[in-house]
Design a protein around this motif. Sequence first.
Motif, mmCIF file in Angstrom:
data_model
loop_
_atom_site.group_PDB
_atom_site.id
_atom_site.type_symbol
_atom_site.label_atom_id
_atom_site.label_comp_id
_atom_site.label_asym_id
_atom_site.label_seq_id
_atom_site.Cartn_x
_atom_site.Cartn_y
_atom_site.Cartn_z
ATOM 1 N N SER A 52 45.628 34.611 30.509
ATOM 2 C CA SER A 52 46.062 34.002 31.773
ATOM 3 C C SER A 52 47.445 33.397 31.566
ATOM 4 O O SER A 52 47.797 32.986 30.458
ATOM 5 N N PHE A 104 45.261 36.173 35.965
ATOM 6 C CA PHE A 104 44.308 36.549 34.921
ATOM 7 C C PHE A 104 44.420 38.047 34.671
ATOM 8 O O PHE A 104 44.676 38.814 35.599
ATOM 9 N N LYS A 131 41.923 40.986 32.374
ATOM 10 C CA LYS A 131 40.679 41.129 31.622
ATOM 11 C C LYS A 131 40.465 42.593 31.303
ATOM 12 O O LYS A 131 40.612 43.450 32.172
ATOM 13 N N ALA A 137 44.012 34.255 39.826
ATOM 14 C CA ALA A 137 42.854 33.455 39.431
ATOM 15 C C ALA A 137 42.009 33.108 40.654
ATOM 16 O O ALA A 137 40.784 33.047 40.562
ATOM 17 N N TYR A 190 39.114 35.464 41.369
ATOM 18 C CA TYR A 190 38.043 35.597 40.403
ATOM 19 C C TYR A 190 36.733 35.072 40.951
ATOM 20 O O TYR A 190 36.627 34.098 41.610
#
Length: 105
Positions: free
Chosen positions: A61, A70, A72, A102, A105
Amino acid sequence: MTDIKSLNDNFRKSFNGGKVLLTTGINAKSQKEIAEILNQVRCFNNFTKANDPYNEHDFGSFDYNGEKIFWKIDYYDKDYRYLSENPSNPEVTNRIMTVMLASEY
């Protein structure tokens, strides 16, 4: 076989060996902003015990223009249908990296 950390670092830096998905919030940005965000993903190296407890370099992040971003990495089989049985084996694993705000999310 290669370790997961090295495979993730190579994928994140090159975007080769998997797919990169951008969420709606990222795609709503200008092409210049998207390029800058993706460059920060490629150059990310702020891994700590707190944000990378398994030393796999699969999440990061950072702040971009006042927003938290972010990224992933997840591991799928070669058909992108199921989770990979062995993420350290590139013969049976494809990587997907999702880049998101973010707040998404």
